[in-house]
Design a protein around this motif. Structure first.
Motif, PDB file in Angstrom:
ATOM      1  N   TRP A   1       0.620  -1.107  -0.089  1.00 54.54           N
ATOM      2  CA  TRP A   1      -0.005   0.132  -0.102  1.00 54.54           C
ATOM      3  C   TRP A   1       0.926   1.123   0.014  1.00 54.54           C
ATOM      4  CZ3 TRP A   1       1.617   2.789   3.932  1.00 54.54           C
ATOM      5  CH2 TRP A   1       2.158   2.422   5.176  1.00 54.54           C
TER       6      TRP A   1
ATOM      7  N   ALA B   1      -3.926   0.644  -2.672  1.00 49.10           N
ATOM      8  CA  ALA B   1      -3.127  -0.794  -2.779  1.00 49.10           C
ATOM      9  C   ALA B   1      -2.155  -0.382  -3.984  1.00 49.10           C
ATOM     10  CB  ALA B   1      -4.244  -1.878  -3.306  1.00 49.10           C
TER      11      ALA B   1
ATOM     12  N   ILE C   1      -3.698  -6.257   6.201  1.00 47.46           N
ATOM     13  CA  ILE C   1      -2.938  -4.977   5.539  1.00 47.46           C
ATOM     14  C   ILE C   1      -1.910  -4.267   6.756  1.00 47.46           C
ATOM     15  CG2 ILE C   1      -3.220  -3.333   4.057  1.00 47.46           C
ATOM     16  CD1 ILE C   1      -6.076  -4.308   3.317  1.00 47.46           C
TER      17      ILE C   1
ATOM     18  N   ILE D   1      -6.498   5.914   6.588  1.00 47.22           N
ATOM     19  CA  ILE D   1      -7.553   5.303   5.680  1.00 47.22           C
ATOM     20  C   ILE D   1      -9.024   6.061   5.636  1.00 47.22           C
ATOM     21  CG2 ILE D   1      -8.698   3.051   5.095  1.00 47.22           C
ATOM     22  CD1 ILE D   1      -6.456   1.716   6.671  1.00 47.22           C
TER      23      ILE D   1
ATOM     24  N   ASN E   1     -14.001  -1.721   1.836  1.00 48.86           N
ATOM     25  CA  ASN E   1     -13.171  -3.010   1.259  1.00 48.86           C
ATOM     26  C   ASN E   1     -12.589  -3.568   2.405  1.00 48.86           C
ATOM     27  OD1 ASN E   1     -11.119  -1.249   1.186  1.00 48.86           O
ATOM     28  ND2 ASN E   1     -11.162  -1.049  -1.211  1.00 48.86           N
ATOM     29  N   ALA E   2     -12.376  -3.051   3.450  1.00 53.24           N
ATOM     30  CA  ALA E   2     -11.577  -3.252   4.509  1.00 53.24           C
ATOM     31  C   ALA E   2     -12.150  -3.127   5.710  1.00 53.24           C
ATOM     32  CB  ALA E   2     -10.210  -2.778   4.608  1.00 53.24           C
TER      33      ALA E   2
ATOM     34  N   ALA F   1      -8.545  -6.899   4.469  1.00 48.60           N
ATOM     35  CA  ALA F   1      -9.378  -6.750   3.373  1.00 48.60           C
ATOM     36  C   ALA F   1     -10.855  -7.797   3.339  1.00 48.60           C
ATOM     37  CB  ALA F   1      -8.526  -7.188   1.945  1.00 48.60           C
TER      38      ALA F   1
ATOM     39  N   ILE G   1      -8.898  -6.378  -3.331  1.00 45.95           N
ATOM     40  CA  ILE G   1      -8.746  -4.968  -3.644  1.00 45.95           C
ATOM     41  C   ILE G   1      -7.782  -4.928  -5.044  1.00 45.95           C
ATOM     42  CG2 ILE G   1      -8.029  -3.149  -2.730  1.00 45.95           C
ATOM     43  CD1 ILE G   1      -8.569  -4.064   0.073  1.00 45.95           C
TER      44      ILE G   1
ATOM     45  N   GLU H   1      -8.311   2.497  -3.677  1.00 46.09           N
ATOM     46  CA  GLU H   1      -8.388   2.915  -2.501  1.00 46.09           C
ATOM     47  C   GLU H   1      -8.874   2.231  -1.371  1.00 46.09           C
ATOM     48  OE1 GLU H   1     -10.245   6.896  -1.745  1.00 46.09           O
ATOM     49  OE2 GLU H   1      -9.158   7.136   0.302  1.00 46.09           O
ATOM     50  N   LEU H   2      -7.999   1.817  -0.122  1.00 43.45           N
ATOM     51  CA  LEU H   2      -8.614   1.139   0.872  1.00 43.45           C
ATOM     52  C   LEU H   2      -9.581   2.039   1.749  1.00 43.45           C
ATOM     53  CD1 LEU H   2      -5.272  -0.421   2.394  1.00 43.45           C
ATOM     54  CD2 LEU H   2      -6.607  -1.249   0.397  1.00 43.45           C
TER      55      LEU H   2
END
Ligand SMILES: C[S@@+](CC[C@H](N)C(=O)[O-])C[C@H]1O[C@@H](n2cnc3c(N)ncnc32)[C@H](O)[C@@H]1O
Length: 271
Positions: free
Chosen positions: A2, A16, A26, A145, A152-153, A168, A172, A177-178
């Protein structure tokens, strides 16, 4: 895996660098600054004084969403903490417990810095449920974040390790973007989500689920979810007329709606 870079009007964000498969851990980070269960933000004043110069610099580099009103309130709060602590120090010194010559007048910049820390804490602290030792905490990288109402996380605080783990919840893609859901639940409608994010974190969410056009279908699904939940709760309240098969079908329908909206992780696993 990341990198931190600009995420448009949201400021910085975490992206990511390569494909991240669902289930990957992550991040695993210790808090930079935290409030324990039962404490309020007044505990931050002393906690901040314990920080190493590097951690203090890392904390002060985090972003803060400041409005005129919030800044006024935080200056008031900060002045109060600084003056109160200074008086306590002075009293201790007068009683001869604190070593002679250590006491200093409160410095103006200490108040300003503490007001800034309160703003940073408000914008970046994640809230944990009653299951964690921490009530709220900020992190050096995880606090970069951004929020999404269809993230997505997901983060889980590991009390034994004393670390916040981010996994996650779906695959992804590289460059994606996380995102995390800052709110405690996923089912709420746009107006309720926006209000809570504004009250708790001081921003208006611009994720795709909150977009009036792109989010329209999702709002329909969330309305269906709420109806399904209401029906389920009403059924559960009348225990004699409960039908296990019917309940199972209701839960399956709810899970399908959650997954259809792209929501995965704790919410689905705990159904
Ligand atoms: C925990 S920080 C996230 C990192 C931050 N973007 C930065 O530059 O350091 C939270 C702040 O990011 C911004 N933000 C996060 N998610 C957002 C979203 N979905 N829509 C708009 N702003 C968002 C808001 O300013 C919020 O106060």
């Amino acid at each position: 895996m990341w990198e931190i870079r600009l995420a448009g009007p949201k400021g910085l964000g975490v992206f990511a660098k390569s494909f991240i498969p669902r289930g990957t851990r992550i991040f695993s980070e210790k808090p930079l600054l935290a409030i324990l269960q039962g404490q309020d933000t007044s505990a931050l004043y002393n906690a901040t004084k314990q920080l190493s110069p590097d951690d203090r610099a890392s904390l002060l580099s985090l972003s803060a969403h400041v409005t005129k009103e919030s800044s006024f309130i935080r200056w008031n709060k900060a002045s109060w903490y600084v003056v109160k602590e200074t008086i306590l120090d002075l009293k201790a010194k007068l009683r001869g417990r604190n070593g002679a010559g250590n006491w200093r007048m409160p410095r103006f910049h200490a108040i300003g810095e503490h007001a800034a820390i309160l703003s940073i804490f408000r914008s970046n602290a994640f809230k944990f449920g009653r299951t964690s030792q921490f009530h709220q905490a900020v992190f050096p990288r995880i606090s970069r974040i951004n929020h999404s109402c269809i993230p997505n996380a997901q983060g889980n605080f590991h009390d034994v390790l004393g670390k916040f783990n981010i996994h996650a919840t779906r695959d992804i893609d590289a460059d994606e973007e996380l995102t995390l859901n800052y709110l405690q639940e996923h089912g709420a409608l746009r107006a309720a989500r926006q209000l809570q994010l504004l009250n708790d974190y001081g921003f208006s969410c611009d994720c795709s689920a909150c977009d009036v056009v792109r989010g329209q279908e999702g709002e329909g699904k969330r309305t269906q979810m709420l109806n399904v939940l209401r029906t389920f709760a009403e059924g559960a309240a009348q225990e004699d007329t409960q039908n296990p098969g019917e309940e199972l079908r209701t839960m399956q329908l709810f899970i399908n709606l959650l997954e259809g909206e792209g929501i995965a992780g704790r919410e689905v696993a705990t159904m």
